[in-house]
Design a protein around this motif. Structure first.
Motif, mmCIF file in Angstrom:
data_model
loop_
_atom_site.group_PDB
_atom_site.id
_atom_site.type_symbol
_atom_site.label_atom_id
_atom_site.label_comp_id
_atom_site.label_asym_id
_atom_site.label_seq_id
_atom_site.Cartn_x
_atom_site.Cartn_y
_atom_site.Cartn_z
ATOM 1 N N LEU A 125 38.937 42.252 48.237
ATOM 2 C CA LEU A 125 39.572 42.378 49.560
ATOM 3 C C LEU A 125 38.850 41.439 50.509
ATOM 4 O O LEU A 125 37.614 41.505 50.609
ATOM 5 C CB LEU A 125 39.424 43.798 50.099
ATOM 6 N N VAL A 126 39.602 40.616 51.191
ATOM 7 C CA VAL A 126 39.036 39.612 52.100
ATOM 8 C C VAL A 126 37.859 38.891 51.423
ATOM 9 O O VAL A 126 36.739 38.845 51.953
ATOM 10 C CB VAL A 126 38.593 40.239 53.450
ATOM 11 N N ASN A 127 38.138 38.363 50.237
ATOM 12 C CA ASN A 127 37.159 37.569 49.478
ATOM 13 C C ASN A 127 35.905 38.324 49.093
ATOM 14 O O ASN A 127 34.856 37.717 48.872
ATOM 15 C CB ASN A 127 36.741 36.314 50.252
ATOM 16 N N LYS A 128 35.967 39.644 49.066
ATOM 17 C CA LYS A 128 34.772 40.428 48.755
ATOM 18 C C LYS A 128 35.115 41.429 47.658
ATOM 19 O O LYS A 128 36.189 42.062 47.704
ATOM 20 C CB LYS A 128 34.366 41.165 50.038
ATOM 21 N N LEU A 129 34.186 41.585 46.689
ATOM 22 C CA LEU A 129 34.398 42.595 45.647
ATOM 23 C C LEU A 129 34.168 43.979 46.236
ATOM 24 O O LEU A 129 33.144 44.210 46.885
ATOM 25 C CB LEU A 129 33.408 42.373 44.509
ATOM 26 N N VAL A 130 35.093 44.892 46.016
ATOM 27 C CA VAL A 130 34.933 46.263 46.529
ATOM 28 C C VAL A 130 35.288 47.252 45.424
ATOM 29 O O VAL A 130 35.852 46.876 44.393
ATOM 30 C CB VAL A 130 35.850 46.524 47.758
ATOM 31 N N ALA A 131 34.927 48.515 45.647
ATOM 32 C CA ALA A 131 35.323 49.588 44.722
ATOM 33 C C ALA A 131 36.257 50.518 45.491
ATOM 34 O O ALA A 131 35.989 50.851 46.657
ATOM 35 C CB ALA A 131 34.090 50.341 44.243
ATOM 36 N N ILE A 132 37.346 50.920 44.850
ATOM 37 C CA ILE A 132 38.339 51.780 45.510
ATOM 38 C C ILE A 132 38.462 53.084 44.732
ATOM 39 O O ILE A 132 38.733 53.076 43.525
ATOM 40 C CB ILE A 132 39.712 51.068 45.591
ATOM 41 N N LYS A 133 38.201 54.199 45.414
ATOM 42 C CA LYS A 133 38.290 55.501 44.752
ATOM 43 C C LYS A 133 39.633 56.157 45.060
ATOM 44 O O LYS A 133 40.048 56.231 46.217
ATOM 45 C CB LYS A 133 37.151 56.418 45.206
ATOM 46 N N LYS A 134 40.260 56.652 43.987
ATOM 47 C CA LYS A 134 41.580 57.268 44.112
ATOM 48 C C LYS A 134 41.498 58.667 43.528
ATOM 49 O O LYS A 134 40.906 58.856 42.457
ATOM 50 C CB LYS A 134 42.540 56.400 43.277
#
Ligand SMILES: Nc1ncnc2c1ncn2[C@@H]1O[C@H](COP(=O)(O)OP(=O)(O)OP(=O)(O)O)[C@@H](O)[C@H]1O
Length: 337
Positions: free
Chosen positions: A35-44
């Motif tokens: 997201l916006v050139n950045k690695l992120v972790a998304i919890k669902k």
């Protein structure tokens, strides 16, 4: 904290593609995304109907607790959420931790972490818990365990998974009513009813993690007797049979023996069955930091010097002594006016 558009997060995870899945807990699936050139972790939250309601509550709670905390280098950062106002499609966006968990490092990785790294991890986790306990609002994590300690790209340990955490505000009139919760093996046996909730529950869990860091033993190992790490380690600590507790893959080098002995004593006091005897996390941080700096760094240098150049050191001392005598002699020879 950013309020992300749900569709943007769906796109970033390629519609929650299994190829983007990085972890699955009892209440959530975690995906990797850019997201916006950045690695992120998304919890669902989990999709199954029954699990979904509980998962949503946990995710909601995690968002509420993390968003109330100021940034801290030892605690995972919340970057944003999607649709805060509606339970439908609720997601949590956090910093991505690419190097797995402490649990995997201790129990799965083929190379055991060296002693100084273990002490550093213990200090970082202790600081994280101290930060939670000393804040306003105060946070009791309730699920401190090696699987919830994750490593960033520089292998810095950070405390994660705030799904069970409880926020306590000084001005709040009512005591939290949630039933006792946690993970078997790490859960304080004295925490049996909501009224027994206290920071000392986290202190107990931290003590278990400390024993795990030093021994690399599973906290509950049904193939061993006693199965519980606490029941196994405490008698050994009382008898000061330190070597038997240490991870056998590393042994106990002399330069670490005093530090590890000290850390095991700290762990023993954290898991004391008498809650009042347990230290605060501030005491724990001080104890571990002191024993690390005083007993590791200084002896390393002095021991190295002593063992590497004993003869040269003696000669140097002798020549210094001779030089001193000569100076004193010449000073004595100089006439005073
Ligand atoms: N920020 C992150 N970066 C990378 N991996 C993560 C991140 N957060 C969680 N994970 C991984 O995803 C998995 C599930 O996460 P988490 O433990 O938070 O879910 P949970 O359902 O709340 O857990 P639990 O089973 O303890 O209730 C974990 O094994 C963890 O390794």
């Amino acid at each position: 904290m950013v309020d992300f558009d749900y569709d943007q997060l769906v796109k970033a995870t390629e519609s929650f593609s299994p190829t983007k899945l990085i972890g699955k807990g009892s209440h959530g699936m975690v995906y990797k995304a850019i997201l916006v050139n950045k690695l992120v972790a998304i919890k669902k939250p989990l999709d199954q109907y029954h699990a979904h309601q509980v998962s949503l509550l946990k995710l909601d709670n995690e968002i509420c607790v993390l968003s109330s905390l100021p940034e801290n280098p030892h605690v995972i950062s919340l970057l944003g959420t999607s649709h805060q106002d509606s339970n439908k499609n609720k997601l949590l966006v956090m910093e991505f931790m690419p190097n797995g968990s402490l649990h995997d490092l201790l129990h799965v990785a083929s190379t055991p972490p060296p002693w100084p790294k273990r002490v550093e991890i213990a200090i970082r986790v202790a600081r994280a818990v101290q930060f939670l306990h000393q804040g306003e609002p105060m946070v009791i994590h309730r699920d401190i365990k090696s699987a919830n300690i994750l490593f960033d790209s520089d292998w810095n340990a950070k405390l994660a998974d705030f799904g069970l955490a409880v926020l306590l505000r000084v001005d709040s009139p009512s005591h939290p009513s949630q039933p006792a919760a946690g993970t078997i093996g790490y859960l304080d046996p004295c925490y049996t009813t909501p009224g027994k909730l206290s920071t000392k529950n986290d202190v107990f869990s931290f003590g278990v993690v400390l024993l795990e860091i030093i021994s690399s033993r599973k906290v509950i190992d049904i193939y061993k007797s006693p199965a519980s790490i606490v029941d196994w380690a405490i008698p050994l600590i009382k008898e000061q049979r330190i070597e038997q507790i240490c991870d056998a893959r590393l042994g106990l080098p002399t330069y670490m023996s005093s530090t590890i002995r000290h850390m095991l004593n700290v762990a023993a006091s954290c898991v004391s069955s008498d809650v009042a005897c347990r230290p605060t996390m501030m005491d724990v941080v001080k104890e571990i930091e002191n024993c690390f700096t005083e007993r590791v760094r200084l002896p390393i240098w002095s021991n190295m010097l002593r063992s590497l150049v004993p003869e040269r050191m003696k000669k140097l001392a002798k020549s210094l002594q001779q030089a001193k005598c000569a100076t004193e002699q010449s000073d004595a020879d100089v006439p005073t006016h």
